[in-house]
Motif scaffolding. Structure first.
Motif, PDB file in Angstrom:
ATOM      1  N   THR A 148      -5.165   5.169   6.328  1.00 15.46           N
ATOM      2  CA  THR A 148      -5.887   5.563   5.131  1.00 15.46           C
ATOM      3  C   THR A 148      -5.685   7.038   4.858  1.00 15.46           C
ATOM      4  O   THR A 148      -5.395   7.803   5.774  1.00 15.46           O
ATOM      5  CB  THR A 148      -7.401   5.252   5.285  1.00 15.46           C
ATOM      6  OG1 THR A 148      -8.074   5.656   4.095  1.00 15.46           O
ATOM      7  CG2 THR A 148      -8.012   5.987   6.465  1.00 15.46           C
ATOM      8  N   GLN A 149      -5.840   7.416   3.587  1.00 18.97           N
ATOM      9  CA  GLN A 149      -5.807   8.841   3.236  1.00 18.97           C
ATOM     10  C   GLN A 149      -7.131   9.282   2.618  1.00 18.97           C
ATOM     11  O   GLN A 149      -7.191  10.331   1.996  1.00 18.97           O
ATOM     12  CB  GLN A 149      -4.621   9.132   2.307  1.00 18.97           C
ATOM     13  CG  GLN A 149      -3.283   9.082   3.048  1.00 18.97           C
ATOM     14  CD  GLN A 149      -2.085   9.353   2.167  1.00 18.97           C
ATOM     15  OE1 GLN A 149      -2.025   8.888   1.033  1.00 18.97           O
ATOM     16  NE2 GLN A 149      -1.111  10.090   2.678  1.00 18.97           N
ATOM     17  N   VAL A 150      -8.180   8.472   2.805  1.00 16.86           N
ATOM     18  CA  VAL A 150      -9.503   8.925   2.351  1.00 16.86           C
ATOM     19  C   VAL A 150     -10.041   9.927   3.373  1.00 16.86           C
ATOM     20  O   VAL A 150      -9.629   9.923   4.535  1.00 16.86           O
ATOM     21  CB  VAL A 150     -10.515   7.763   2.174  1.00 16.86           C
ATOM     22  CG1 VAL A 150      -9.994   6.741   1.171  1.00 16.86           C
ATOM     23  CG2 VAL A 150     -10.874   7.103   3.493  1.00 16.86           C
ATOM     24  N   ASP A 151     -10.960  10.791   2.955  1.00 17.49           N
ATOM     25  CA  ASP A 151     -11.480  11.785   3.904  1.00 17.49           C
ATOM     26  C   ASP A 151     -12.889  11.462   4.400  1.00 17.49           C
ATOM     27  O   ASP A 151     -13.471  12.223   5.163  1.00 17.49           O
ATOM     28  CB  ASP A 151     -11.399  13.200   3.330  1.00 17.49           C
ATOM     29  CG  ASP A 151     -11.989  13.291   1.935  1.00 17.49           C
ATOM     30  OD1 ASP A 151     -12.713  12.357   1.531  1.00 17.49           O
ATOM     31  OD2 ASP A 151     -11.715  14.293   1.243  1.00 17.49           O
ATOM     32  N   GLU A 152     -13.433  10.327   3.957  1.00 13.53           N
ATOM     33  CA  GLU A 152     -14.740   9.895   4.453  1.00 13.53           C
ATOM     34  C   GLU A 152     -14.515   8.666   5.335  1.00 13.53           C
ATOM     35  O   GLU A 152     -14.052   7.630   4.854  1.00 13.53           O
ATOM     36  CB  GLU A 152     -15.669   9.513   3.295  1.00 13.53           C
ATOM     37  CG  GLU A 152     -15.932  10.635   2.300  1.00 13.53           C
ATOM     38  CD  GLU A 152     -16.917  11.673   2.822  1.00 13.53           C
ATOM     39  OE1 GLU A 152     -17.823  11.298   3.602  1.00 13.53           O
ATOM     40  OE2 GLU A 152     -16.769  12.865   2.467  1.00 13.53           O
ATOM     41  N   GLN A 210      -9.734   1.823   8.823  1.00 11.69           N
ATOM     42  CA  GLN A 210      -9.771   3.293   8.845  1.00 11.69           C
ATOM     43  C   GLN A 210      -9.475   3.895  10.218  1.00 11.69           C
ATOM     44  O   GLN A 210      -9.832   5.032  10.481  1.00 11.69           O
ATOM     45  CB  GLN A 210     -11.147   3.815   8.380  1.00 11.69           C
ATOM     46  CG  GLN A 210     -11.521   3.397   6.957  1.00 11.69           C
ATOM     47  CD  GLN A 210     -12.776   4.101   6.484  1.00 11.69           C
ATOM     48  OE1 GLN A 210     -13.738   4.232   7.209  1.00 11.69           O
ATOM     49  NE2 GLN A 210     -12.756   4.558   5.238  1.00 11.69           N
ATOM     50  N   ARG A 224       0.839  -1.199   0.000  1.00  9.25           N
ATOM     51  CA  ARG A 224       0.000   0.000   0.000  1.00  9.25           C
ATOM     52  C   ARG A 224       0.872   1.247   0.000  1.00  9.25           C
ATOM     53  O   ARG A 224       1.856   1.335   0.728  1.00  9.25           O
ATOM     54  CB  ARG A 224      -0.953  -0.021   1.184  1.00  9.25           C
ATOM     55  CG  ARG A 224      -1.912  -1.221   1.073  1.00  9.25           C
ATOM     56  CD  ARG A 224      -2.878  -1.294   2.221  1.00  9.25           C
ATOM     57  NE  ARG A 224      -3.754  -0.155   2.256  1.00  9.25           N
ATOM     58  CZ  ARG A 224      -3.827   0.688   3.281  1.00  9.25           C
ATOM     59  NH1 ARG A 224      -3.083   0.517   4.331  1.00  9.25           N
ATOM     60  NH2 ARG A 224      -4.667   1.704   3.243  1.00  9.25           N
ATOM     61  N   PRO A 269      -6.376   7.417  10.011  1.00 11.50           N
ATOM     62  CA  PRO A 269      -6.277   8.351   8.872  1.00 11.50           C
ATOM     63  C   PRO A 269      -5.071   9.270   9.014  1.00 11.50           C
ATOM     64  O   PRO A 269      -4.777   9.743  10.119  1.00 11.50           O
ATOM     65  CB  PRO A 269      -7.593   9.151   8.945  1.00 11.50           C
ATOM     66  CG  PRO A 269      -8.101   8.988  10.329  1.00 11.50           C
ATOM     67  CD  PRO A 269      -7.582   7.673  10.829  1.00 11.50           C
ATOM     68  N   LEU A 280     -11.658  15.422   7.878  1.00  9.58           N
ATOM     69  CA  LEU A 280     -12.353  14.138   7.852  1.00  9.58           C
ATOM     70  C   LEU A 280     -13.843  14.296   8.103  1.00  9.58           C
ATOM     71  O   LEU A 280     -14.256  15.026   9.009  1.00  9.58           O
ATOM     72  CB  LEU A 280     -11.778  13.207   8.926  1.00  9.58           C
ATOM     73  CG  LEU A 280     -10.283  12.898   8.862  1.00  9.58           C
ATOM     74  CD1 LEU A 280      -9.823  12.227  10.161  1.00  9.58           C
ATOM     75  CD2 LEU A 280      -9.963  12.005   7.666  1.00  9.58           C
TER      76      LEU A 280
END
Ligand code: MN
Length: 231
Positions: free
Chosen positions: A66-70, A139, A16, A142, A228
């Motif tokens: 994770t680097q998602v914002d949801e 998650q 990853r 983040p 986030l």
């Protein structure tokens, strides 16, 4: 023995990559270590105090990061907490690393939130069970884009987090009990550090509950910002 040269993977190994600020390359993430009670005021709010002799460490699985914002609020907790933390990303490992040489291992820094199921953690503490289910889940870690070591000056940087615009955590990275180089050195005496390992360096006081619909903004001066949405 010749046949061994022809060995190949049954399927592709999972590698990853984490995004790096202003870069086209990715940081391949290996292991995720976290330090507990590294700001005295947070230890105090948890009804505890800092360990005088040595910090203690725990891990999250790499899939936590994770680097998602949801972010999805897990269903098995009634008390999900935020812990804003400076994250140190390593490009070089080793064992028995001296404090003076530890900076050579650092690739860069990120703003991270060590999401914690506080109710499950308390239950685990009370029963003497491992913390893993409270700390290491999808998650649960983040992080912002990684900022390269050369681009960051760490000196009394403000570290803060707000929920729906209301400030909850605000401190300075100088308030860490054990500094970054010390943490790398101590950890390297317990395990062999590897390139790609990252370290969450502990949270200041002000942790609180996250609800579905909340918007969290986390900042570390010079390092970056993390926004986030929790659903
Ligand atoms: Mn933490």
């Amino acid at each position: 023995m010749g046949a061994e040269n022809k060995l190949s993977f049954e399927f592709n190994p999972i590698v990853r990559g984490m995004k790096i600020a202003e870069s086209n390359t990715l940081f391949p993430i290996h292991r995720v270590f976290c330090v507990g009670k590294n700001y005295a005021e947070h230890a105090k709010e948890m009804g505890s105090k800092v360990e005088k002799k040595e910090p203690f460490f725990f891990s999250k699985v790499p899939e936590s990061v994770t680097q998602v914002d949801e972010i999805l609020v897990p269903e098995d907790t009634a008390n999900l907490h935020h812990e804003v933390e400076l994250v140190v990303c390593l490009k070089k490992g080793g064992m028995n690393i001296n404090v003076d040489a530890a900076h050579q291992c650092i690739f860069g820094y990120a703003v991270g939130v060590d999401l914690t199921k506080r109710d499950i953690q308390k239950n685990s503490k009370d029963k003497g069970h491992p913390w893993e289910s409270a700390k290491s889940f999808d998650q649960s870690g983040p992080i912002s884009y990684i900022k390269k070591y050369e681009e960051v000056v760490l000196k009394n940087n403000n570290i803060s987090l707000s929920v729906n615009g209301e400030e909850k955590q605000n401190s300075s990275v100088d308030n860490m009990v054990w500094g970054i180089e010390e943490l790398i050195s101590i950890l390297s005496k317990k395990i062999i550090l590897k390139p790609g390992d990252i370290l969450f360096t502990g949270t200041p006081a002000g942790v609180s509950k996250i609800n579905k619909g909340d918007f969290i903004e986390a900042n570390i001066q010079e390092v970056g910002q993390l926004e986030l949405n929790f659903n």
